[in-house]
Design a protein around this motif. Structure first.
Motif, PDB file in Angstrom:
ATOM      1  N   PHE A   1       0.828  -1.204   0.000  1.00 17.57           N
ATOM      2  CA  PHE A   1       0.000   0.000   0.000  1.00 17.57           C
ATOM      3  C   PHE A   1       0.866   1.260   0.000  1.00 17.57           C
ATOM      4  O   PHE A   1       0.633   2.192  -0.750  1.00 17.57           O
ATOM      5  CB  PHE A   1      -0.914   0.009   1.226  1.00 17.57           C
ATOM      6  N   LEU A   2       1.902   1.254   0.849  1.00 19.20           N
ATOM      7  CA  LEU A   2       2.761   2.423   0.925  1.00 19.20           C
ATOM      8  C   LEU A   2       3.531   2.640  -0.367  1.00 19.20           C
ATOM      9  O   LEU A   2       3.729   3.765  -0.805  1.00 19.20           O
ATOM     10  CB  LEU A   2       3.723   2.291   2.105  1.00 19.20           C
TER      11      LEU A   2
ATOM     12  N   ASN B   1     -12.266  26.477   0.940  1.00 16.22           N
ATOM     13  CA  ASN B   1     -11.541  25.300   1.411  1.00 16.22           C
ATOM     14  C   ASN B   1     -10.181  25.237   0.727  1.00 16.22           C
ATOM     15  O   ASN B   1     -10.106  25.212  -0.503  1.00 16.22           O
ATOM     16  CB  ASN B   1     -12.391  24.073   1.048  1.00 16.22           C
ATOM     17  N   VAL B   2      -9.095  25.229   1.526  1.00 20.96           N
ATOM     18  CA  VAL B   2      -7.750  25.311   0.945  1.00 20.96           C
ATOM     19  C   VAL B   2      -6.861  24.199   1.515  1.00 20.96           C
ATOM     20  O   VAL B   2      -6.020  24.430   2.393  1.00 20.96           O
ATOM     21  CB  VAL B   2      -7.100  26.679   1.186  1.00 20.96           C
ATOM     22  N   PRO B   3      -7.018  22.976   1.035  1.00 23.96           N
ATOM     23  CA  PRO B   3      -6.169  21.873   1.499  1.00 23.96           C
ATOM     24  C   PRO B   3      -4.823  21.859   0.792  1.00 23.96           C
ATOM     25  O   PRO B   3      -4.628  22.513  -0.233  1.00 23.96           O
ATOM     26  CB  PRO B   3      -6.982  20.641   1.087  1.00 23.96           C
ATOM     27  N   ILE B   4      -3.909  21.088   1.348  1.00 23.64           N
ATOM     28  CA  ILE B   4      -2.672  20.773   0.656  1.00 23.64           C
ATOM     29  C   ILE B   4      -2.801  19.369   0.076  1.00 23.64           C
ATOM     30  O   ILE B   4      -3.482  18.510   0.656  1.00 23.64           O
ATOM     31  CB  ILE B   4      -1.452  20.867   1.602  1.00 23.64           C
ATOM     32  N   LEU B   5      -2.201  19.145  -1.069  1.00 23.54           N
ATOM     33  CA  LEU B   5      -2.216  17.830  -1.706  1.00 23.54           C
ATOM     34  C   LEU B   5      -1.122  16.967  -1.094  1.00 23.54           C
ATOM     35  O   LEU B   5       0.053  17.342  -1.083  1.00 23.54           O
ATOM     36  CB  LEU B   5      -1.981  17.977  -3.210  1.00 23.54           C
ATOM     37  N   LYS B   6      -1.518  15.805  -0.568  1.00 24.64           N
ATOM     38  CA  LYS B   6      -0.510  14.932   0.034  1.00 24.64           C
ATOM     39  C   LYS B   6      -0.991  13.497   0.100  1.00 24.64           C
ATOM     40  O   LYS B   6      -2.182  13.198  -0.040  1.00 24.64           O
ATOM     41  CB  LYS B   6      -0.136  15.427   1.429  1.00 24.64           C
TER      42      LYS B   6
ATOM     43  N   MET C   1       3.551  16.147  -0.252  1.00 22.45           N
ATOM     44  CA  MET C   1       4.078  15.036   0.523  1.00 22.45           C
ATOM     45  C   MET C   1       3.848  13.745  -0.257  1.00 22.45           C
ATOM     46  O   MET C   1       2.700  13.384  -0.530  1.00 22.45           O
ATOM     47  CB  MET C   1       3.377  14.974   1.884  1.00 22.45           C
ATOM     48  N   THR C   2       4.921  13.064  -0.608  1.00 21.33           N
ATOM     49  CA  THR C   2       4.815  11.911  -1.493  1.00 21.33           C
ATOM     50  C   THR C   2       4.604  10.590  -0.760  1.00 21.33           C
ATOM     51  O   THR C   2       4.189   9.611  -1.370  1.00 21.33           O
ATOM     52  CB  THR C   2       6.085  11.777  -2.353  1.00 21.33           C
ATOM     53  N   ARG C   3       4.884  10.563   0.534  1.00 19.71           N
ATOM     54  CA  ARG C   3       4.737   9.325   1.302  1.00 19.71           C
ATOM     55  C   ARG C   3       4.690   9.682   2.784  1.00 19.71           C
ATOM     56  O   ARG C   3       4.939  10.809   3.177  1.00 19.71           O
ATOM     57  CB  ARG C   3       5.904   8.370   1.025  1.00 19.71           C
ATOM     58  N   ASN C   4       4.332   8.674   3.583  1.00 18.32           N
ATOM     59  CA  ASN C   4       4.283   8.827   5.046  1.00 18.32           C
ATOM     60  C   ASN C   4       3.265   9.852   5.505  1.00 18.32           C
ATOM     61  O   ASN C   4       3.393  10.426   6.586  1.00 18.32           O
ATOM     62  CB  ASN C   4       5.668   9.180   5.609  1.00 18.32           C
ATOM     63  N   GLY C   5       2.226  10.101   4.663  1.00 18.07           N
ATOM     64  CA  GLY C   5       1.185  11.028   5.048  1.00 18.07           C
ATOM     65  C   GLY C   5       0.223  10.416   6.052  1.00 18.07           C
ATOM     66  O   GLY C   5       0.123   9.197   6.166  1.00 18.07           O
TER      67      GLY C   5
END
Length: 305
Positions: free
Chosen positions: A6-7, A177-182, A235-239
């Motif tokens: 999954f990771l 609504n202003v999220p960050i993509l991760k 953030m590409t991983r470990n989110g």
């Protein structure tokens, strides 16, 4: 799926977006339209504030969304006690400009808050978002006490029938609504729909009662008037919290639009995955809360030097 697999899949999705030229799968969908009449805008290659300006020009300007005398809630992700370069929270420069844009459009008040995961005052301070929002003229309020929240019914909820919502959302005329993509370990990606968990008190209920369904259900209570996905750093991983700057790719991207499902679908497609593979996007589409079928929407793509 095993956790290791999954990771790897989550990291592969994000890194595909980081390496993909232009707009990836988003290049192949959408209809033409005139400036000010686009359903969706995607921008790549600029600084966060410059990409926001390009997107708002294409959507018709902030005055299309904010009228004189209105109270505005700007909801970033401020969930984590990490600095901006870790990409756990929304870009502070972007929030500063959005707040000023709302005030310039005539807003009587702009409020900024989040129900954080780490200690709230450290998140606000170390993310850079508290100072950025206040310096732009916003009222920054905490979300750490249950007394700030009021019980509401969720009229079309399948799993989420009621919840406690922050009073400043209930009082807002306009919701941005202003999220960050991760990357996110439970939902693969964290985008606009997922960011709305920060306006409710009991997020634990979501995690114990079909997380993706609850995320979709909340939209039957209230949807944002405008969604702006911050992909300047990703953030590409470990989110969703990340471990170090090695988890981060400098994408220099931004996606904006009114339809929260379409915005999330576009971000997912643009960064190397199919929207139908993200459960909460698929469910919201099936519930008629927006569309993940982008081929019938007018989409503006802006590539900055």
């Amino acid at each position: 799926m095993k956790r290791r697999d999954f990771l790897i899949k989550g990291a592969g999705l994000s890194l595909a977006g980081a390496l993909m030229p232009g707009f990836g799968g988003l290049n192949a969908v959408g209809l033409p339209a005139e400036e000010g009449n686009y359903d969706l805008v995607a921008v790549r290659g600029g600084e966060a504030v410059d990409m926001f300006e390009k997107a708002m020009d294409a959507l018709g300007g902030m005055s299309k969304f904010v009228k004189s005398g209105q109270k505005v809630l700007v909801k970033p992700n401020i969930g984590w006690d990490v600095p901006p370069e870790r990409a756990g929270n929304t870009n502070p420069d972007l929030i500063h400009r959005i707040v000023k844009s709302c005030l310039d459009a005539g807003a009587s008040e702009v409020v900024v808050f989040d129900h954080t995961c780490d200690q709230w005052d450290r998140c606000y301070r170390n993310s850079g978002l508290e100072d950025a929002a206040r310096n732009a003229g916003a009222k920054v309020v905490p979300g750490n006490n249950e007394s700030f929240y009021k019980e509401v019914s969720v009229p079309g909820g399948v799993k989420l029938k009621n919840t406690k919502v922050h009073r400043d959302l209930m009082d807002a005329d306009v919701f941005i609504n202003v999220p960050i993509l991760k990357h996110h370990g439970s939902t693969t990606v964290s985008l606009a729909m997922k960011n709305l968990m920060g306006v409710v008190w009991d997020r634990g209920f979501y995690h114990g009662n079909d997380l993706s369904q609850c995320i979709a259900d909340f939209l039957t209570y209230r949807k944002p008037d405008l969604n702006i996905i911050d992909g300047y750093r990703m953030m590409t991983r470990n989110g969703p919290r990340g471990v170090s700057v090695s988890d981060v790719a400098d994408l220099k991207a931004l996606i904006a639009g009114e339809d929260i499902v379409a915005v999330d679908a576009a971000a997912t497609l643009m960064f190397g995955e199919k929207p139908e593979n993200i459960k909460h996007i698929r469910l919201a589409n099936e519930m008629g809360l927006g569309t993940m079928n982008l081929q019938n929407l007018s989409i503006k793509r802006v590539k900055m030097a």
